[in-house]
Design a protein around this motif. Structure first.
Motif, PDB file in Angstrom:
ATOM      1  N   VAL A  24      -2.766 -26.820 -26.252  1.00 21.50           N
ATOM      2  CA  VAL A  24      -1.804 -26.108 -27.107  1.00 21.50           C
ATOM      3  C   VAL A  24      -2.539 -25.097 -27.996  1.00 21.50           C
ATOM      4  CG1 VAL A  24      -0.170 -26.401 -29.034  1.00 21.50           C
ATOM      5  CG2 VAL A  24      -0.017 -27.889 -27.033  1.00 21.50           C
ATOM      6  N   ALA A  25      -3.714 -25.479 -28.482  1.00 25.18           N
ATOM      7  CA  ALA A  25      -4.513 -24.534 -29.268  1.00 25.18           C
ATOM      8  C   ALA A  25      -4.943 -23.351 -28.395  1.00 25.18           C
ATOM      9  CB  ALA A  25      -5.742 -25.243 -29.843  1.00 25.18           C
ATOM     10  N   GLY A  26      -5.348 -23.639 -27.163  1.00 22.47           N
ATOM     11  CA  GLY A  26      -5.770 -22.575 -26.240  1.00 22.47           C
ATOM     12  C   GLY A  26      -4.638 -21.613 -25.930  1.00 22.47           C
ATOM     13  N   GLN A  27      -3.444 -22.170 -25.729  1.00 21.41           N
ATOM     14  CA  GLN A  27      -2.286 -21.314 -25.440  1.00 21.41           C
ATOM     15  C   GLN A  27      -1.969 -20.442 -26.652  1.00 21.41           C
ATOM     16  OE1 GLN A  27      -0.891 -20.685 -22.714  1.00 21.41           O
ATOM     17  NE2 GLN A  27       1.304 -20.351 -22.881  1.00 21.41           N
ATOM     18  N   THR A  28      -2.172 -20.978 -27.848  1.00 24.73           N
ATOM     19  CA  THR A  28      -1.920 -20.183 -29.067  1.00 24.73           C
ATOM     20  C   THR A  28      -2.888 -19.002 -29.124  1.00 24.73           C
ATOM     21  OG1 THR A  28      -1.262 -22.239 -30.130  1.00 24.73           O
ATOM     22  CG2 THR A  28      -1.623 -20.352 -31.573  1.00 24.73           C
ATOM     23  N   LEU A  29      -4.167 -19.272 -28.815  1.00 25.34           N
ATOM     24  CA  LEU A  29      -5.132 -18.162 -28.782  1.00 25.34           C
ATOM     25  C   LEU A  29      -4.739 -17.154 -27.708  1.00 25.34           C
ATOM     26  CD1 LEU A  29      -8.814 -19.457 -29.144  1.00 25.34           C
ATOM     27  CD2 LEU A  29      -7.342 -18.411 -30.837  1.00 25.34           C
ATOM     28  N   ASP A  30      -4.301 -17.675 -26.568  1.00 24.55           N
ATOM     29  CA  ASP A  30      -3.920 -16.794 -25.460  1.00 24.55           C
ATOM     30  C   ASP A  30      -2.818 -15.831 -25.898  1.00 24.55           C
ATOM     31  OD1 ASP A  30      -4.121 -16.262 -22.481  1.00 24.55           O
ATOM     32  OD2 ASP A  30      -1.982 -16.667 -22.663  1.00 24.55           O
ATOM     33  N   LEU A  31      -1.886 -16.346 -26.708  1.00 21.87           N
ATOM     34  CA  LEU A  31      -0.758 -15.506 -27.138  1.00 21.87           C
ATOM     35  C   LEU A  31      -1.131 -14.585 -28.298  1.00 21.87           C
ATOM     36  CD1 LEU A  31       2.081 -18.206 -27.008  1.00 21.87           C
ATOM     37  CD2 LEU A  31       1.897 -16.207 -25.521  1.00 21.87           C
ATOM     38  N   TYR A  32      -2.021 -15.045 -29.169  1.00 22.18           N
ATOM     39  CA  TYR A  32      -2.204 -14.307 -30.425  1.00 22.18           C
ATOM     40  C   TYR A  32      -3.602 -13.754 -30.692  1.00 22.18           C
ATOM     41  CZ  TYR A  32       2.431 -16.138 -31.247  1.00 22.18           C
ATOM     42  OH  TYR A  32       3.765 -16.430 -31.114  1.00 22.18           O
ATOM     43  N   ALA A  33      -4.627 -14.170 -29.905  1.00 22.73           N
ATOM     44  CA  ALA A  33      -5.972 -13.661 -30.205  1.00 22.73           C
ATOM     45  C   ALA A  33      -6.097 -12.210 -29.752  1.00 22.73           C
ATOM     46  CB  ALA A  33      -7.026 -14.513 -29.504  1.00 22.73           C
ATOM     47  N   ALA A  34      -6.818 -11.414 -30.526  1.00 20.63           N
ATOM     48  CA  ALA A  34      -7.017 -10.003 -30.168  1.00 20.63           C
ATOM     49  C   ALA A  34      -8.493  -9.672 -30.306  1.00 20.63           C
ATOM     50  CB  ALA A  34      -6.195  -9.130 -31.098  1.00 20.63           C
ATOM     51  N   PRO A  35      -8.967  -8.666 -29.539  1.00 19.33           N
ATOM     52  CA  PRO A  35     -10.374  -8.283 -29.664  1.00 19.33           C
ATOM     53  C   PRO A  35     -10.723  -7.886 -31.103  1.00 19.33           C
ATOM     54  CG  PRO A  35      -9.341  -7.202 -27.789  1.00 19.33           C
ATOM     55  CD  PRO A  35      -8.250  -7.890 -28.531  1.00 19.33           C
ATOM     56  N   THR A  36     -11.933  -8.251 -31.531  1.00 18.08           N
ATOM     57  CA  THR A  36     -12.331  -7.973 -32.922  1.00 18.08           C
ATOM     58  C   THR A  36     -13.196  -6.717 -33.029  1.00 18.08           C
ATOM     59  OG1 THR A  36     -14.377  -9.201 -32.641  1.00 18.08           O
ATOM     60  CG2 THR A  36     -12.467 -10.459 -33.406  1.00 18.08           C
ATOM     61  N   GLY A  37     -13.749  -6.295 -31.876  1.00 13.49           N
ATOM     62  CA  GLY A  37     -14.673  -5.154 -31.915  1.00 13.49           C
ATOM     63  C   GLY A  37     -16.121  -5.617 -31.944  1.00 13.49           C
ATOM     64  N   SER A  38     -16.334  -6.890 -32.257  1.00 12.88           N
ATOM     65  CA  SER A  38     -17.706  -7.411 -32.242  1.00 12.88           C
ATOM     66  C   SER A  38     -17.918  -8.178 -30.939  1.00 12.88           C
ATOM     67  CB  SER A  38     -17.919  -8.344 -33.442  1.00 12.88           C
ATOM     68  OG  SER A  38     -18.801  -9.388 -33.086  1.00 12.88           O
ATOM     69  N   LYS A  39     -18.975  -7.797 -30.196  1.00 10.08           N
ATOM     70  CA  LYS A  39     -19.214  -8.406 -28.880  1.00 10.08           C
ATOM     71  C   LYS A  39     -19.411  -9.916 -28.996  1.00 10.08           C
ATOM     72  CE  LYS A  39     -22.423  -7.753 -24.943  1.00 10.08           C
ATOM     73  NZ  LYS A  39     -21.716  -8.615 -24.058  1.00 10.08           N
ATOM     74  N   THR A  40     -20.212 -10.317 -29.983  1.00 12.27           N
ATOM     75  CA  THR A  40     -20.497 -11.752 -30.130  1.00 12.27           C
ATOM     76  C   THR A  40     -19.222 -12.517 -30.481  1.00 12.27           C
ATOM     77  OG1 THR A  40     -22.413 -10.860 -31.276  1.00 12.27           O
ATOM     78  CG2 THR A  40     -22.286 -13.256 -31.103  1.00 12.27           C
ATOM     79  N   ALA A  41     -18.445 -11.964 -31.422  1.00  9.29           N
ATOM     80  CA  ALA A  41     -17.222 -12.668 -31.832  1.00  9.29           C
ATOM     81  C   ALA A  41     -16.229 -12.723 -30.677  1.00  9.29           C
ATOM     82  CB  ALA A  41     -16.601 -11.962 -33.038  1.00  9.29           C
ATOM     83  N   ASP A  42     -16.091 -11.620 -29.928  1.00  9.95           N
ATOM     84  CA  ASP A  42     -15.134 -11.592 -28.819  1.00  9.95           C
ATOM     85  C   ASP A  42     -15.524 -12.584 -27.730  1.00  9.95           C
ATOM     86  OD1 ASP A  42     -13.737  -9.722 -30.144  1.00  9.95           O
ATOM     87  OD2 ASP A  42     -14.246  -8.040 -28.838  1.00  9.95           O
ATOM     88  N   GLU A  43     -16.825 -12.645 -27.448  1.00 11.56           N
ATOM     89  CA  GLU A  43     -17.295 -13.568 -26.415  1.00 11.56           C
ATOM     90  C   GLU A  43     -16.982 -15.014 -26.831  1.00 11.56           C
ATOM     91  OE1 GLU A  43     -21.006 -11.999 -24.949  1.00 11.56           O
ATOM     92  OE2 GLU A  43     -21.412 -13.921 -23.977  1.00 11.56           O
ATOM     93  N   ALA A  44     -17.177 -15.287 -28.115  1.00  7.77           N
ATOM     94  CA  ALA A  44     -16.902 -16.646 -28.604  1.00  7.77           C
ATOM     95  C   ALA A  44     -15.407 -16.951 -28.500  1.00  7.77           C
ATOM     96  CB  ALA A  44     -17.378 -16.783 -30.054  1.00  7.77           C
ATOM     97  N   ILE A  45     -14.558 -15.968 -28.783  1.00  6.88           N
ATOM     98  CA  ILE A  45     -13.100 -16.211 -28.721  1.00  6.88           C
ATOM     99  C   ILE A  45     -12.678 -16.484 -27.271  1.00  6.88           C
ATOM    100  CG2 ILE A  45     -10.793 -15.210 -29.038  1.00  6.88           C
ATOM    101  CD1 ILE A  45     -11.957 -13.566 -31.368  1.00  6.88           C
ATOM    102  N   ILE A  46     -13.157 -15.652 -26.343  1.00  8.92           N
ATOM    103  CA  ILE A  46     -12.757 -15.851 -24.936  1.00  8.92           C
ATOM    104  C   ILE A  46     -13.220 -17.218 -24.436  1.00  8.92           C
ATOM    105  CG2 ILE A  46     -12.981 -15.022 -22.555  1.00  8.92           C
ATOM    106  CD1 ILE A  46     -13.477 -12.253 -23.654  1.00  8.92           C
TER     107      ILE A  46
END
Ligand code: GRG
Length: 298
Positions: free
Chosen positions: A155-177
């Protein structure tokens, strides 16, 4: 040496027969929701998760009958997630496993209830499975609820899937994906393998190998799913394609590009195969399954 697609086909035939029996019809208008649950759970999935439960359990000599309740309850829960994911408020899809999605075949309210029914029934069925010792049943219920839930689970993963957006930072984006994938897809695949380890009373070292294998195949599974969304054949994949791009989804493929993502999946699978080989000849099918995860066309 039997081909893994043949092994999966024969497993699914037996599993589907047994699963069907978990859904008796009831008298009264509420049978509608049971029909919708049955429609979704019996409509031709690959049965990868139940197969993983049974195959990981068999590493420790646990038979199919004993592993079945853990396998069946996981497939019920997986089917709930697909019904809800397809709803207009989420992914809004008309097609699942090549057939109309639950809300298209029935209606939206019935589909919501069918998902709720499958999620709840998964735990009821597992809790009532007398083939599994009570302390193991409790361990499985704890693991499954955590894998499916909002605190680091699906359920947490689906929430990220719906609401997470790229941050512009490669390290942060990689961690989010990576987190998104680990929770949305990875936790249920990990549970499938860990359930086998619980049923088999694996040692901590054995369990650690199984968990590491499951995390690697989980990540490779998601990358392959993203690649199929880009370049798969809709008739084979059985769902609407190119949705990740049209919905600006944050995926391994959108982030790394298709070739680097494919290479990453190959590397993960090679590592997973090497790790699970520690179980020797008994792990032959799990090795084949790992390869199938990146070779599949649906
Ligand atoms: C609604 C809480 C909630 C969660 C939904 C499962 C899921 C989370 C979303 C489905 C969308 C998606 C593409 C997820 C990642 C990969 C995945 C789970 C694909 C479907 O699994 P398969 O390929 O399906 O094993 P079959 O139909 O073979 O069972």
């Amino acid at each position: 040496m039997t081909d893994i697609t043949e092994i999966l086909r024969s497993f699914s035939a037996q599993f589907n027969q047994n699963l069907q029996l978990c859904f008796p019809s009831v008298d009264g208008a509420e049978n509608r929701v049971i029909e919708a649950m049955k429609y979704s759970v019996m409509n031709g999935g690959k049965r990868l998760r139940p197969y993983l439960v049974c195959e990981c359990a068999s590493l420790f000599g646990v038979d199919y009958q004993t592993a079945f309740p853990a396998a069946a309850s996981l497939e019920m829960l997986h089917s709930y997630s697909l019904i809800h994911d397809d709803l207009p408020a989420m992914d809004n899809d008309d097609l699942r496993r090549g057939k109309p999605t639950c809300h298209k075949q029935f209606d939206e309210a019935t589909a919501i209830l069918a998902g709720d029914g499958l999620l709840t029934y998964a735990f009821e069925y597992l809790a009532n499975s007398l083939e599994i010792k009570p302390e193991m049943r409790l361990a499985l219920i704890q693991l499954l609820s955590s894998a499916a839930g909002a605190f680091g689970g699906m359920v947490a993963g689906q929430t990220l899937d719906l609401y997470a957006a790229p941050t512009g930072s490669k390290t942060a984006d990689e961690a989010i994906i990576t987190r998104l994938e680990e929770m949305k897809t990875g936790r249920l695949l990990r549970y499938a393998c860990e359930a086998g380890a619980v049923l088999g009373q694996a040692s901590p070292q054995e369990r650690q190998i199984i968990v590491s294998y499951s995390r690697k195949i989980g990540q490779a599974f998601q990358i392959t799913d993203d690649i199929l969304d880009r370049e798969g054949d809709q008739n084979l994949v059985g769902k609407t394609l190119h949705k990740d791009d049209s919905q600006n989804k944050f995926t391994f493929v959108s982030y790394y590009g298709i070739e680097p993502a494919r290479q990453k999946a190959i590397q993960l699978i090679n590592e997973a195969i090497a790790e699970i080989s520690a179980f020797g000849e008994k792990s032959a099918n799990l090795q084949k399954l790992a390869q199938y995860i990146i070779d599949r066309n649906h």
